[in-house]
Motif scaffolding. Sequence first.
Motif, PDB file in Angstrom:
ATOM      1  N   SER A  79      36.337  53.130  29.898  1.00 37.95           N
ATOM      2  CA  SER A  79      37.676  52.916  29.350  1.00 37.95           C
ATOM      3  C   SER A  79      38.786  53.298  30.319  1.00 37.95           C
ATOM      4  N   SER A  80      38.480  54.170  31.288  1.00 42.55           N
ATOM      5  CA  SER A  80      39.546  54.624  32.180  1.00 42.55           C
ATOM      6  C   SER A  80      39.986  53.494  33.106  1.00 42.55           C
ATOM      7  N   SER A  81      41.289  53.365  33.258  1.00 46.04           N
ATOM      8  CA  SER A  81      41.816  52.338  34.135  1.00 46.04           C
ATOM      9  C   SER A  81      41.865  52.908  35.545  1.00 46.04           C
ATOM     10  N   THR A  82      41.458  52.100  36.479  1.00 45.18           N
ATOM     11  CA  THR A  82      41.381  52.571  37.855  1.00 45.18           C
ATOM     12  C   THR A  82      41.749  51.453  38.809  1.00 45.18           C
ATOM     13  N   ASP A  83      42.201  51.839  39.984  1.00 41.98           N
ATOM     14  CA  ASP A  83      42.512  50.827  40.983  1.00 41.98           C
ATOM     15  C   ASP A  83      41.429  50.769  42.056  1.00 41.98           C
ATOM     16  N   VAL A  84      40.316  51.452  41.815  1.00 41.71           N
ATOM     17  CA  VAL A  84      39.176  51.366  42.730  1.00 41.71           C
ATOM     18  C   VAL A  84      37.962  50.863  41.969  1.00 41.71           C
ATOM     19  N   VAL A  85      37.042  50.246  42.713  1.00 42.71           N
ATOM     20  CA  VAL A  85      35.822  49.728  42.106  1.00 42.71           C
ATOM     21  C   VAL A  85      34.937  50.892  41.673  1.00 42.71           C
ATOM     22  N   ALA A  86      34.490  50.844  40.418  1.00 41.39           N
ATOM     23  CA  ALA A  86      33.603  51.850  39.862  1.00 41.39           C
ATOM     24  C   ALA A  86      32.653  51.157  38.882  1.00 41.39           C
ATOM     25  N   ILE A  87      31.674  51.896  38.409  1.00 38.87           N
ATOM     26  CA  ILE A  87      30.756  51.333  37.415  1.00 38.87           C
ATOM     27  C   ILE A  87      31.571  50.923  36.192  1.00 38.87           C
ATOM     28  N   GLY A  88      31.285  49.743  35.679  1.00 40.65           N
ATOM     29  CA  GLY A  88      32.004  49.225  34.525  1.00 40.65           C
ATOM     30  C   GLY A  88      33.089  48.232  34.897  1.00 40.65           C
ATOM     31  N   CYS A  89      33.363  48.087  36.188  1.00 41.69           N
ATOM     32  CA  CYS A  89      34.400  47.159  36.646  1.00 41.69           C
ATOM     33  C   CYS A  89      33.835  45.755  36.819  1.00 41.69           C
ATOM     34  N   LYS A  90      34.729  44.795  36.685  1.00 39.71           N
ATOM     35  CA  LYS A  90      34.429  43.428  37.080  1.00 39.71           C
ATOM     36  C   LYS A  90      35.240  43.189  38.343  1.00 39.71           C
ATOM     37  N   VAL A  91      34.580  42.791  39.407  1.00 45.45           N
ATOM     38  CA  VAL A  91      35.217  42.660  40.711  1.00 45.45           C
ATOM     39  C   VAL A  91      35.138  41.212  41.172  1.00 45.45           C
ATOM     40  N   THR A  92      36.256  40.670  41.599  1.00 47.01           N
ATOM     41  CA  THR A  92      36.278  39.343  42.191  1.00 47.01           C
ATOM     42  C   THR A  92      36.406  39.527  43.696  1.00 47.01           C
ATOM     43  N   VAL A  93      35.473  38.915  44.439  1.00 44.58           N
ATOM     44  CA  VAL A  93      35.469  39.044  45.890  1.00 44.58           C
ATOM     45  C   VAL A  93      35.472  37.666  46.535  1.00 44.58           C
ATOM     46  N   LYS A  94      35.926  37.638  47.783  1.00 46.00           N
ATOM     47  CA  LYS A  94      35.866  36.404  48.564  1.00 46.00           C
ATOM     48  C   LYS A  94      34.963  36.672  49.746  1.00 46.00           C
ATOM     49  N   GLY A  95      33.945  35.840  49.888  1.00 48.24           N
ATOM     50  CA  GLY A  95      32.995  35.978  50.978  1.00 48.24           C
ATOM     51  C   GLY A  95      32.791  34.651  51.672  1.00 48.24           C
ATOM     52  N   PRO A  96      31.785  34.546  52.511  1.00 46.52           N
ATOM     53  CA  PRO A  96      31.531  33.308  53.249  1.00 46.52           C
ATOM     54  C   PRO A  96      31.282  32.101  52.346  1.00 46.52           C
ATOM     55  N   ALA A  97      30.744  32.324  51.166  1.00 40.43           N
ATOM     56  CA  ALA A  97      30.442  31.223  50.240  1.00 40.43           C
ATOM     57  C   ALA A  97      31.584  30.961  49.262  1.00 40.43           C
ATOM     58  N   GLY A  98      32.702  31.649  49.411  1.00 42.83           N
ATOM     59  CA  GLY A  98      33.838  31.464  48.510  1.00 42.83           C
ATOM     60  C   GLY A  98      34.028  32.654  47.593  1.00 42.83           C
ATOM     61  N   GLU A  99      34.760  32.413  46.501  1.00 44.57           N
ATOM     62  CA  GLU A  99      35.047  33.488  45.542  1.00 44.57           C
ATOM     63  C   GLU A  99      33.926  33.612  44.510  1.00 44.57           C
ATOM     64  N   ALA A 100      33.692  34.851  44.100  1.00 40.55           N
ATOM     65  CA  ALA A 100      32.709  35.106  43.045  1.00 40.55           C
ATOM     66  C   ALA A 100      33.089  36.396  42.334  1.00 40.55           C
ATOM     67  N   ALA A 101      32.736  36.484  41.049  1.00 43.82           N
ATOM     68  CA  ALA A 101      33.022  37.682  40.256  1.00 43.82           C
ATOM     69  C   ALA A 101      31.700  38.375  39.933  1.00 43.82           C
ATOM     70  N   ALA A 126      28.519  49.127  48.742  1.00 49.03           N
ATOM     71  CA  ALA A 126      29.647  48.756  49.594  1.00 49.03           C
ATOM     72  C   ALA A 126      30.923  48.603  48.772  1.00 49.03           C
ATOM     73  N   LEU A 127      30.805  48.104  47.542  1.00 48.39           N
ATOM     74  CA  LEU A 127      31.989  47.860  46.713  1.00 48.39           C
ATOM     75  C   LEU A 127      32.539  49.119  46.051  1.00 48.39           C
ATOM     76  N   ILE A 128      31.679  50.075  45.699  1.00 46.36           N
ATOM     77  CA  ILE A 128      32.123  51.285  45.001  1.00 46.36           C
ATOM     78  C   ILE A 128      33.186  52.000  45.844  1.00 46.36           C
ATOM     79  N   GLY A 129      34.316  52.260  45.217  1.00 46.41           N
ATOM     80  CA  GLY A 129      35.402  52.970  45.891  1.00 46.41           C
ATOM     81  C   GLY A 129      36.397  52.069  46.608  1.00 46.41           C
ATOM     82  N   ALA A 130      36.091  50.773  46.698  1.00 48.28           N
ATOM     83  CA  ALA A 130      37.009  49.849  47.376  1.00 48.28           C
ATOM     84  C   ALA A 130      38.207  49.539  46.485  1.00 48.28           C
ATOM     85  N   ARG A 131      39.308  49.162  47.093  1.00 48.81           N
ATOM     86  CA  ARG A 131      40.536  48.794  46.381  1.00 48.81           C
ATOM     87  C   ARG A 131      40.825  47.315  46.610  1.00 48.81           C
TER      88      ARG A 131
END
Length: 154
Positions: A79-101, A126-131
């Motif tokens: 429930s806690s709102s955060t600006d870093v990636v943590a367990i429970g987050c949905k993260v959208t990233v852009k990589g070599p194959a395009g965007e993915a969530a 790698a994602l945990i703790g990223a902004r």
Amino acid sequence: MEKEYKMSQARADELQEELNYLKTTRSDEVAEQIKVARGFGDLSENSEYDEAKNEQGKLYSRIAELEEILQHVVIVDESSSTDVVAIGCKVTVKGPAGEAAYSIVGSQEADPMHGIISEESPFGKALIGAREGDTVSVEAPQGVINYTVLKIER
């Protein structure tokens, strides 16, 4: 130190339900299979009995595994709102194959084929703790792959 199993409350409840089912209903079913198989005669050449005993072994193994997990479970506060990636987050990233969530979860909830990534996997670590806006590098069999974090949601 004992291993901790991080997961949501919903997943912990599912595992507890499964454990209760295995200890009651399923245990009774397997005991009945063994009883019926014994009635077929000579146990040394009784494949039904062997199969029922194997099933009982699998059942006891799964019960022990679930008890171990539930004894060392750590419920993640989603429930806690955060600006870093943590367990429970949905993260959208852009990589070599395009965007993915991806959803970041504990190891017991992972389902990579459906975009549900464990925090213990190389990608999850790698994602945990990223902004948002950060670029993370993931060691993959074909080499290092860079991803840019576009969006973090709860």
